[in-house]
Design a protein around this motif. Sequence first.
Motif: not given
Length: 466
Positions: A304-317, A381-383
């Motif tokens: 998937v090259a583009f998505t409107d879904v927004l993510a704020y990814p964290l490992l913890g708090t 990861n080139h992509y």
Amino acid sequence: MSTWMGVDLGTQSVRALLVTADGEVVGMGSRPLTGHRDGPRHEQDPEQWWNAVALACRQAAAGRSDIEGVAVDATSGTVLLTDDDGRPLSPALMYDDTRAAAEVEAINDRGAAVWAELGYRRMQASWALPKAHWLLRHHGHGRVTHQSDFVNRRLTGHEVATDLSNALKTGAHLIGERWPYEALGLPDDVLPDLVRSGTPLGVVCERAAEATGIPAGTPVIAGMTDGCAAQLGAGGIEPGSWNSVLGTTLVIKGVTRDLLHDPLGAVYSHRSPTGAWLPGGASSTGSGVIARDFADPDRLSGAVAFTDVLAYPLLGTGERFPFVAQEAEAFMIGEPRDEAEHFAAVLQGVGFVERLCFDYLDLLGAPDGGRLTLTGGAARNHYWCRLRADILDRPVTLLENAEPALGMAILAAGEHGGTMVRVRQTLDPTGAGRFDEPYLRLVEALHERGWLPAALAAHAEERTSR
């Protein structure tokens, strides 16, 4: 042919590289390290460091007699107590050990003026100065010794100075290049002398030569923290150049002529061997989220090259950079259709945080017109590298070999180290602004949750519209 040895003393392993003046790696060695974690505590046995360094260096040296210098980097804020002969009196408290939290308030009250002058404004529980107070309180006596000091003393066979880079979190006054004893609250006789990174500390002694395979008489050069070593290994020496290290977490470091002052305390600056400043910060996002949540990232890359879904990814708090919010938590806006779109949203989210880091550095007045290198595990990861170039809307440079051990070989080589960095590829952005709108939506979402300061949110919007 002359060669130089760089040693990276990390958390999980020691890695040694033997490098020629043109950047060819002619020898390498590594050995694992183990530690003990218990809640806020994280310890390692210092004797294990020396044994691992000796074996890794012996493997890399492979009997060569043309080694012209050696330098060692170490984890930032790792300290122990030693006796006058350099023997351990305590376990080593590692870079992320926070047992000294109760010491921090008094340290920040006593040293507030100095910490403000140095730009970071306050110390944290994981820094070396609080841990030094804790160690002296619980062990009664000893000399405060950084991880690199312990190994350098074994290499030279005598007491050594510590470098300004490793001494930053112990409270060294990097402008005056001295210990501000009144602010530190430590006895005058427990700290080593201070020198700039790149300063000769002595030479490899006979006993160390026998253990490491590095010829006796080889110059031992004062190193840096592992983060600064990685920056040096990426060729980051000119003001305006930046290195973005995307591993388990995201760490960004650059070069400025002037010291940055950060009102949030998210950015702090090391001193380079030339006297320039090396500002940087560490986010709590990173590829660790990928390793945790996705079994086969390579299969999903580019699906998937583009998505409107927004993510704020964290490992913890909690977030540390580009804003400070202990209560920050991962979130997602929108519902991914499948695993591939979920993966794309996380990749974009990390890229958006990276972009926000650079917007914050710009707000602080940092120059960013120089080369941006991408290093760390994610650079394979080139992509993802191309995606990050598009999100940042700037060219990114990938290197053949960028790691802390290479940075230490460059430092050990001095004027001969300038040609050791080899560029593999430069990726130009092709996004044409398509990530601007979702980026600003994430900025707004972070601001609405009360984590992102209004000034940074406004600056991100203004900078995007330029």
